[in-house]
Design an enzyme around this catalytic site. Structure first.
Site, mmCIF file in Angstrom:
data_model
loop_
_atom_site.group_PDB
_atom_site.id
_atom_site.type_symbol
_atom_site.label_atom_id
_atom_site.label_comp_id
_atom_site.label_asym_id
_atom_site.label_seq_id
_atom_site.Cartn_x
_atom_site.Cartn_y
_atom_site.Cartn_z
ATOM 1 N N CYS A 2 -6.707 -28.058 -5.033
ATOM 2 C CA CYS A 2 -7.409 -29.015 -5.871
ATOM 3 C C CYS A 2 -8.386 -29.789 -5.002
ATOM 4 C CB CYS A 2 -6.438 -30.012 -6.480
ATOM 5 S SG CYS A 2 -5.081 -29.231 -7.352
ATOM 6 N N ARG A 31 -13.055 -25.743 -5.574
ATOM 7 C CA ARG A 31 -11.630 -25.792 -5.237
ATOM 8 C C ARG A 31 -10.742 -25.624 -6.465
ATOM 9 N NH1 ARG A 31 -10.918 -28.097 -0.122
ATOM 10 N NH2 ARG A 31 -8.790 -28.666 -0.624
ATOM 11 N N TRP A 80 -6.865 -26.981 -9.763
ATOM 12 C CA TRP A 80 -6.730 -25.536 -9.814
ATOM 13 C C TRP A 80 -5.240 -25.290 -9.929
ATOM 14 C CZ3 TRP A 80 -4.618 -21.476 -7.006
ATOM 15 C CH2 TRP A 80 -5.125 -20.216 -7.332
ATOM 16 N N ASN A 106 -3.693 -33.502 -3.802
ATOM 17 C CA ASN A 106 -3.891 -32.077 -3.554
ATOM 18 C C ASN A 106 -2.746 -31.639 -2.659
ATOM 19 O OD1 ASN A 106 -4.863 -29.521 -2.803
ATOM 20 N ND2 ASN A 106 -6.067 -30.388 -1.141
ATOM 21 N N GLY A 107 -2.031 -30.589 -3.040
ATOM 22 C CA GLY A 107 -0.920 -30.120 -2.209
ATOM 23 C C GLY A 107 0.340 -29.969 -3.020
ATOM 24 N N GLU A 485 -5.998 -1.627 4.968
ATOM 25 C CA GLU A 485 -6.685 -2.832 4.527
ATOM 26 C C GLU A 485 -7.891 -3.138 5.430
ATOM 27 O OE1 GLU A 485 -6.955 -4.403 2.003
ATOM 28 O OE2 GLU A 485 -7.813 -6.329 2.560
ATOM 29 N N LYS A 489 -11.896 -3.280 4.270
ATOM 30 C CA LYS A 489 -12.799 -4.418 4.509
ATOM 31 C C LYS A 489 -14.091 -3.957 5.174
ATOM 32 C CE LYS A 489 -11.141 -6.335 2.470
ATOM 33 N NZ LYS A 489 -10.489 -6.718 1.340
ATOM 34 N N GLU A 492 -16.199 -2.051 2.635
ATOM 35 C CA GLU A 492 -16.702 -2.884 1.535
ATOM 36 C C GLU A 492 -17.917 -3.715 1.930
ATOM 37 O OE1 GLU A 492 -13.179 -4.299 -1.449
ATOM 38 O OE2 GLU A 492 -13.037 -5.038 0.588
ATOM 39 N N HIS A 508 -3.588 16.008 12.677
ATOM 40 C CA HIS A 508 -3.521 17.090 11.685
ATOM 41 C C HIS A 508 -4.803 17.151 10.861
ATOM 42 C CE1 HIS A 508 0.654 17.835 12.666
ATOM 43 N NE2 HIS A 508 0.909 16.545 12.520
ATOM 44 N N LYS A 607 -15.713 -8.559 -8.176
ATOM 45 C CA LYS A 607 -14.484 -9.232 -7.768
ATOM 46 C C LYS A 607 -13.319 -8.820 -8.674
ATOM 47 C CE LYS A 607 -12.322 -12.479 -5.394
ATOM 48 N NZ LYS A 607 -11.919 -11.877 -4.123
HETATM 49 C C1 G6P Z 1 -11.686 -5.002 -7.144
HETATM 50 C C2 G6P Z 1 -12.103 -5.802 -5.924
HETATM 51 C C3 G6P Z 1 -11.095 -5.576 -4.786
HETATM 52 C C4 G6P Z 1 -9.708 -5.935 -5.268
HETATM 53 C C5 G6P Z 1 -9.315 -5.133 -6.503
HETATM 54 C C6 G6P Z 1 -8.033 -5.620 -7.127
HETATM 55 O O1 G6P Z 1 -11.847 -3.660 -6.911
HETATM 56 O O2 G6P Z 1 -13.390 -5.418 -5.493
HETATM 57 O O3 G6P Z 1 -11.441 -6.382 -3.679
HETATM 58 O O4 G6P Z 1 -8.780 -5.739 -4.237
HETATM 59 O O5 G6P Z 1 -10.324 -5.271 -7.502
HETATM 60 O O6 G6P Z 1 -8.215 -6.913 -7.604
HETATM 61 P P1 G6P Z 1 -7.035 -7.829 -8.085
HETATM 62 O O7 G6P Z 1 -7.691 -9.057 -8.657
HETATM 63 O O8 G6P Z 1 -6.282 -7.064 -9.118
HETATM 64 O O9 G6P Z 1 -6.200 -8.119 -6.895
#
Ligand code: G6P
Length: 612
Positions: A2, A31, A80, A106-107, A485, A489, A492, A508, A607
């Site tokens: 928040c 926030r 939030w 906040n917290g 992961e 990144k 992406e 392999h 996103k």
């Molecule tokens: C999209 C985003 C990814 C994300 C995935 C899952 O493809 O570009 O960065 O990991 O969705 O999103 P979620 O909100 O379900 O974690």
């Protein structure tokens, strides 16, 4: 997460603070924005006016005609929701019984349940479900007991546990704002004829550029011409700590960082702590664990980064809880549909809570009578709403398209879940369980340490990798999902091809691509268990001319055939993700910037994907 702000001014010099509060609060909107509110000491009448509701700041300001009010002192909040649905009653500010005290926070107040019970026993009546409201009643209680206001606030700070940034006003001292900080950030803005407090610097910039960042455990008050800070009952000399900020308001809306992605990588130490504290003070994890412990079959699903968090969970469930978990990519759910039944639990991981692939998998399992556990970062989004139990990460809004802080907070939540299942199944002793849970309190610290220790070498690595077209990221055991992961990144945001593989499997097939200078990053995600086997894989790659990098714990130093070793400190499998992932996120970010890409809005990505 928040945002809070408070301003107190000499009306002769400064006039009405209400427009300043509104402006500052809007700069804190990143926030959180599900509800907002103001508490104002009204000019003329001296009344305490509280205006708050669910919804966006602009709508609330309009609905309650906030800017029509005049005040010399006021506090405000933008929420939030993590716990307790967004609603008018749960919106801040919260008040005491008399309506003379208002507080924004906040917290998370960890011991709020016991404080609330104690206060209710003494006759206090609560309006909301929030942890915050105890602060107003506690202050009221101490005043009732005859304490002077500063003593009452001091006492309050000594009693309240958890992470918090607090601002509190009361009609007994209408031009004073009390504040306290522990873990959650709080900044003082110093002015001529006014002073202010806020969750961040950006929201203070329209008012002043002279700021002072409070440290954990500090509390005190501001008045228009006075700032008073204490730490453990002793006054703090703060004047030397005042800094002049040179930021523009626009750049600062990203908290001073050039991109959200960088800001979100850097705030991981804090949000991990907030997630940890939040989960420990709720029963979400316990409820989910008892569903799993009595299930015949356990699946975990998600898309992109959330799927990788699922793989980490499956790893801990196999190695710690001795329970098989099937992790699958959400869009592939049809393959498993025949296996879903009433004896099944499906864990749906989604930071947004809205990804359609994950939602479809959830609905397919639900239709066949399976129980559903959601892990999400957004309260009351669709996936947690359609689940039997929702576990919430407390990462705050993530704006950069590439998920960063939400990944590690998911991993933290799922690790706590695997430990709880292990305990219920008797796979770990009570003492080992509580020792492991305690160690996870350090996850945020590990993230900070990893970033600090790696910063110079990450810079060097960017210089080398920005020229290449492709790279491998390899690991063993827990290192495999972490490698996946990291590679995601890099792809992406930098658009460089990065492929993750189990290190042992790389011979392999993938090794066919390796030639002179081909970069291969190895992840050592434990305290040396995999060192010998990883060493063989390093040698295989080196023999083909690869440029080899090892990113890992101290136990991985001094390996043969390594061109660059990035040591991230001491850790084992339980805390490895927090040390290993942030430097690799930073590598991806820096590669993107070096190549002129926009890391916040990578091409072709969204996103939240709500189409199949
Ligand atoms: C999209 C985003 C990814 C994300 C995935 C899952 O493809 O570009 O960065 O990991 O969705 O999103 P979620 O909100 O379900 O974690």
């Amino acid at each position: 997460m928040c945002g809070i702000i408070g301003v107190t001014a000499d009306p002769e010099v400064y006039g009405n603070v209400v427009p300043r509060l509104v402006e500052g609060l809007k700069l804190l909107e990143y926030r959180g924005y599900d509800s907002a509110g103001f508490a104002l000491v009204e000019c003329g009448t001296g009344r305490l006016v509280v205006l708050k509701d669910k919804g966006r700041i602009d709508d609330i300001v309009e609905k309650y005609r906030v800017t029509g009010y005049c005040a010399a002192t006021g506090i405000a909040h933008t929420r939030w929701a993590t716990h307790g649905a967004p609603s008018r009653v749960n919106a801040h500010p919260h008040m005491d019984c008399s309506g003379r005290i208002a507080v924004v926070h906040n917290g998370i107040i960890k011991n709020f349940a016991e404080l609330r019970a104690m206060l209710e026993e003494r006759g206090h009546r609560f309006q909301s479900e929030t942890d915050t409201e105890v602060i107003a009643h506690l202050f009221e209680e101490y005043l009732r007991q005859g304490l002077e206001p500063l003593d009452a606030f001091r006492r309050l700070v000594s009693v309240v546990e958890g992470a918090y940034a607090i601002a509190l006003i009361h009609l007994g001292e209408p031009s004073r704002i009390y504040f306290a900080r522990n873990v959650s950030p709080l900044i003082i803005g110093l002015g001529n004829g006014f002073n202010a407090v806020s969750s961040d610097i950006p929201s203070l910039l329209p008012l002043t550029r002279r700021v002072l960042a409070l440290r954990d455990g500090e509390y005190g008050f501001i008045e228009p011409y006075k700032v008073y800070i204490e730490y453990r009952g002793r006054p703090v000399a703060w004047s030397e700590r005042v800094t002049h900020v040179a930021w523009s308001v626009e750049a600062a809306s990203k908290g001073g960082y050039p991109h959200y992605m960088l800001k979100e990588i850097m705030e991981q130490p804090r949000v991990l702590y907030e997630t940890y504290m939040g989960l420990l003070s709720s029963d979400e994890v316990q409820r989910a664990a008892s569903l799993i412990a009595s299930a015949g079959r356990v699946f975990i699903t998600g898309a992109g980064t959330s799927y990788h968090a699922g793989l980490v969970f499956a790893y801990y469930m196999a190695t710690v809880a001795g329970t098989p978990v099937y992790a699958f990519i959400a869009s592939e759910h049809e393959t498993y549909a025949n296996l879903f039944d009433s004896d099944t639990v499906l864990i749906a991981v989604s930071q947004s809570g809205e990804t359609i692939d994950t939602l479809q998998a959830l609905r397919a399992a639900r239709k066949r009578g399976s129980k559903i556990i959601a892990v999400s970062n957004v309260v009351a989004s669709t996936i947690p709403r359609e689940s039997d139990v929702a576990i919430y990460t407390r990462a705050g809004p993530e704006i950069g398209v590439a998920a960063t802080k939400t990944f590690l907070t998911q991993v933290l939540a799922l690790t706590l879940l695997s430990l709880e299942v292990a305990r219920l199944r008797g796979a770990v002793s009570e003492s080992m369980y509580s020792e492991s849970v305690k160690r996870l309190a350090d996850s945020g610290r590990k993230a900070g340490e990893g970033l600090e220790r790696s910063s110079r070498q990450v810079e060097r690595l960017v210089g080398l990798l920005k020229e290449v077209k492709s790279m491998y990221i390899l690991g063993r055991g827990l290192g495999v999902p972490l490698a996946l992961e990291a590679a995601l990144k890099v792809k992406e945001v930098s658009y460089i091809h990065a492929e993750a593989y189990p290190a042992g499997e790389s011979k392999h097939g993938p090794i066919a691509l390796v030639e002179e200078g081909f970069p291969v990053i190895f992840i050592g995600a434990d305290d040396g268990d995999m060192r010998d086997r990883l060493q063989s894989n390093v040698m295989e790659m080196k023999a083909r001319g690869a440029y080899t990098v090892v990113v890992g714990s101290n136990a991985y130093s001094g390996m043969k055939g390594v061109d660059m070793y990035i040591g991230l400190g001491a850790f084992d499998e339980l805390t490895a993700p927090y040390a290993v992932i942030p430097p690799l996120q930073l590598l991806a970010y820096k590669l993107a910037v070096a190549l002129g890409r926009d890391p916040d809005k990578p091409r072709n990505l969204a996103k939240t994907v709500t189409v199949e």
